[in-house]
Design a protein around this motif. Structure first.
Motif, PDB file in Angstrom:
ATOM      1  N   ILE A  53      -2.207  -2.090  -9.162  1.00  0.00           N
ATOM      2  CA  ILE A  53      -3.394  -2.821  -9.590  1.00  0.00           C
ATOM      3  C   ILE A  53      -4.681  -2.248  -8.993  1.00  0.00           C
ATOM      4  CG2 ILE A  53      -2.138  -4.966  -9.997  1.00  0.00           C
ATOM      5  CD1 ILE A  53      -3.181  -5.980  -7.316  1.00  0.00           C
ATOM      6  N   TYR A  54      -4.531  -1.257  -8.104  1.00  0.00           N
ATOM      7  CA  TYR A  54      -5.737  -0.666  -7.502  1.00  0.00           C
ATOM      8  C   TYR A  54      -5.392   0.719  -6.969  1.00  0.00           C
ATOM      9  CZ  TYR A  54      -9.750   0.022  -4.390  1.00  0.00           C
ATOM     10  OH  TYR A  54     -10.875   0.519  -3.781  1.00  0.00           O
ATOM     11  N   ALA A  55      -6.359   1.636  -7.057  1.00  0.00           N
ATOM     12  CA  ALA A  55      -6.190   2.978  -6.506  1.00  0.00           C
ATOM     13  C   ALA A  55      -7.538   3.526  -6.078  1.00  0.00           C
ATOM     14  CB  ALA A  55      -5.541   3.902  -7.531  1.00  0.00           C
ATOM     15  N   LYS A  56      -7.533   4.270  -4.975  1.00  0.00           N
ATOM     16  CA  LYS A  56      -8.764   4.864  -4.472  1.00  0.00           C
ATOM     17  C   LYS A  56      -8.441   6.212  -3.824  1.00  0.00           C
ATOM     18  CE  LYS A  56     -12.670   3.933  -1.320  1.00  0.00           C
ATOM     19  NZ  LYS A  56     -13.734   3.868  -2.358  1.00  0.00           N
ATOM     20  N   HIS A  57      -9.290   7.196  -4.078  1.00  0.00           N
ATOM     21  CA  HIS A  57      -9.157   8.495  -3.416  1.00  0.00           C
ATOM     22  C   HIS A  57      -9.723   8.356  -2.012  1.00  0.00           C
ATOM     23  CE1 HIS A  57     -10.229  12.749  -2.473  1.00  0.00           C
ATOM     24  NE2 HIS A  57      -9.056  12.954  -3.072  1.00  0.00           N
ATOM     25  N   TRP A  83       0.849  -1.184   0.000  1.00  0.00           N
ATOM     26  CA  TRP A  83       0.000   0.000   0.000  1.00  0.00           C
ATOM     27  C   TRP A  83       0.883   1.232   0.000  1.00  0.00           C
ATOM     28  CZ3 TRP A  83      -4.947  -0.421  -1.027  1.00  0.00           C
ATOM     29  CH2 TRP A  83      -5.635  -1.593  -0.699  1.00  0.00           C
ATOM     30  N   VAL A  84       0.493   2.238  -0.801  1.00  0.00           N
ATOM     31  CA  VAL A  84       1.225   3.504  -0.875  1.00  0.00           C
ATOM     32  C   VAL A  84       0.230   4.654  -0.779  1.00  0.00           C
ATOM     33  CG1 VAL A  84       2.777   4.956  -2.216  1.00  0.00           C
ATOM     34  CG2 VAL A  84       3.000   2.467  -2.352  1.00  0.00           C
ATOM     35  N   ASN A  85       0.437   5.545   0.186  1.00  0.00           N
ATOM     36  CA  ASN A  85      -0.376   6.757   0.271  1.00  0.00           C
ATOM     37  C   ASN A  85       0.385   7.928  -0.330  1.00  0.00           C
ATOM     38  OD1 ASN A  85      -2.671   5.763   1.440  1.00  0.00           O
ATOM     39  ND2 ASN A  85      -2.384   6.743   3.425  1.00  0.00           N
ATOM     40  N   THR A 113      -4.766   6.348  -2.309  1.00  0.00           N
ATOM     41  CA  THR A 113      -4.209   5.142  -1.703  1.00  0.00           C
ATOM     42  C   THR A 113      -4.102   4.097  -2.805  1.00  0.00           C
ATOM     43  OG1 THR A 113      -5.144   5.636   0.471  1.00  0.00           O
ATOM     44  CG2 THR A 113      -4.543   3.341   0.028  1.00  0.00           C
ATOM     45  N   ARG A 114      -2.877   3.651  -3.067  1.00  0.00           N
ATOM     46  CA  ARG A 114      -2.619   2.730  -4.173  1.00  0.00           C
ATOM     47  C   ARG A 114      -2.114   1.387  -3.651  1.00  0.00           C
ATOM     48  NH1 ARG A 114      -1.106   7.888  -6.002  1.00  0.00           N
ATOM     49  NH2 ARG A 114      -1.833   8.405  -8.110  1.00  0.00           N
ATOM     50  N   TYR A 115      -2.451   0.330  -4.398  1.00  0.00           N
ATOM     51  CA  TYR A 115      -1.966  -1.001  -4.050  1.00  0.00           C
ATOM     52  C   TYR A 115      -1.136  -1.542  -5.203  1.00  0.00           C
ATOM     53  CZ  TYR A 115      -1.910  -5.748  -2.158  1.00  0.00           C
ATOM     54  OH  TYR A 115      -1.523  -6.954  -1.647  1.00  0.00           O
TER      55      TYR A 115
END
Length: 435
Positions: free
Chosen positions: A353-357, A330-332, A339-341
């Motif tokens: 492979i995934y990102a969310k605000h 996980w990276v903020n 927030t990215r995975y």
């Protein structure tokens, strides 16, 4: 009374740690922990559902008592207080609360102030729901010559404190201070300034199996206490950020390899998967993931292995959390609140492979050991947090099913008059919950 109480448990911890040292302090494999960023020397580890989140919180003038504080949140879904603040203990000062770390016996939580150089020791063992402030270490700067106690990393019977600055010029040249668990200063280790070393420091990560202590680098007091908008416009200030990582011989505490990692490499995360021999970090200013691993000749090397978002937009990666199996990260990123995975199954080529605000500003990210829960807090530094409506201050819990994050609850720290939520650690309700 408080100091006597602390000494009582410190003696027990010291005796226990002495036994550990006799049996072999440097284990052949890192020990599993309830948070993947914790020291491998920690005992009494949470193996299942965490009960509490301890949030080290920056005080805001005119909000509540205005002081830095340790806030306890009940995070067990079976509790009637689930998702609620159940305790808050102020330290009576506002000194830029930042990071915390458990002692090796997990009875105490050390917390530091980047501005006033105070170190606070909380008893989180006697009543985990209501921590007690039992000791304040006020001579960190006087004893070590360092400023900005940042990283608290447990060793057997001791605490290694990584700093960001120094008392001479408040620049980035710094080091690490070693204490025993009673809070007594033992020694200092300067960050190297020769053979390519820039003297800067930030995080600490240890791999006992490889006799490896890895440090990263950030910036000094003159920069981290400056308003962020002003900092970005100051060409001279921008030049004063760390660009190195240092591999130390853990047993001798001597630097062995200085690696060039441009752009302020921050959190150090070793893969905890058995047999893995690599660590990963993110660079704040250049938005890169860097892998630290031995090459075919057995030499430690640092290599740029991928971008985080669009580096040209300076998303500012701030915190990372590696999964317990070493397969995900996980990276903020603070500026865009993302927030990215990343898939780390091939650490030489991480894939987003995934990102969310997750907020107008997102800082710390902490996942449970099973990877099913992800906690996010908002504050970076008092003078770096955003202004106006974007100055959100929160603690959020998300569930993770391997495909998406689902928000479970949110605590607005401003509405609760608590301040700016920063560092997160987990706690268990009783000794029966840890082993």
């Amino acid at each position: 009374m408080a100091n006597n109480y602390f000494r009582k448990y410190s003696l027990a911890a010291t005796l226990s740690c002495a036994a550990i040292l006799v049996c072999g302090a440097f284990a052949s494999q890192p020990v599993a922990a309830d948070e993947t960023c914790n020291s491998p020397y920690m005992s009494n580890l949470i193996k299942g559902q965490e009960d509490f989140a301890y949030v080290w919180t920056l005080g805001v003038r005119g909000m509540g008592d205005g002081f830095d504080k340790l806030v306890t949140v009940d995070v067990n879904p079976m509790s009637k207080n689930y998702g609620k603040v159940i305790a808050s203990i102020s330290v009576g000062a506002r000194g830029e609360a930042h990071h915390t770390g458990f002692t090796d016996d997990r009875r105490f939580l050390w917390a530091g102030g980047l501005d006033d150089n105070q170190i606070y020791v909380f008893d989180i063992h006697s009543d985990p729901a209501r921590p007690k402030l039992v000791k304040t270490i006020s001579d960190f700067a006087d004893k070590s010559g360092l400023a900005g106690p940042h990283t608290f990393y447990a060793l057997p019977g001791r605490m290694l404190v990584g700093a960001l600055s120094n008392t001479k010029d408040h620049g980035g040249a710094t080091g690490m201070a070693l204490y025993n668990n009673k809070g007594e200063f033992l020694s200092k280790y300067n960050m190297p300034t020769t053979q390519g070393g820039d003297g800067y420091g930030y995080d600490i990560g240890i791999n006992p199996a490889m006799n490896a202590l890895l440090t990263s680098s950030f910036t000094g007091w003159n920069n981290y206490m400056m308003d962020f908008g002003k900092l970005l416009k100051d060409r001279s200030a921008i030049k004063h950020f760390g660009n190195t990582m240092v591999m130390w011989n853990l047993k001798t505490m001597r630097p062995e390899k200085i690696m060039q990692v441009p752009g302020a490499p921050l959190e150090v995360r070793w893969s905890l998967k058995e047999g893995d021999n690599w660590a990963i970090t993110a660079t704040a200013l250049t938005s890169k993931l860097w892998l630290v691993k031995k090459d075919a000749r057995g030499e430690w090397q640092a290599r740029d292995v991928g971008n985080i978002g669009d580096p040209a937009k300076m998303p500012l990666p701030v915190d990372i959390s590696i999964s317990a199996d070493g397969k995900g990260l996980w990276v903020n990123t603070f500026m865009d609140g993302m927030t990215r995975y990343f898939d780390l199954r091939n650490p030489e080529a991480p894939k987003e492979i995934y990102a969310k605000h997750t907020g107008a500003q997102a800082n710390m990210v902490s996942q449970s050991w099973d990877g099913k829960r992800v906690y996010i807090s908002s504050s970076l530094l008092a003078n770096w947090d955003k202004k106006g409506a974007d100055d959100e201050q929160f603690l959020k819990l998300y569930s993770w099913n391997g495909k998406q994050l689902q928000e479970q609850w949110k605590l607005d720290f401003y509405k609760l008059k608590l301040g700016r939520a920063h560092h997160i650690k987990f706690g268990a309700r009783s000794s029966q919950d840890v082993s």
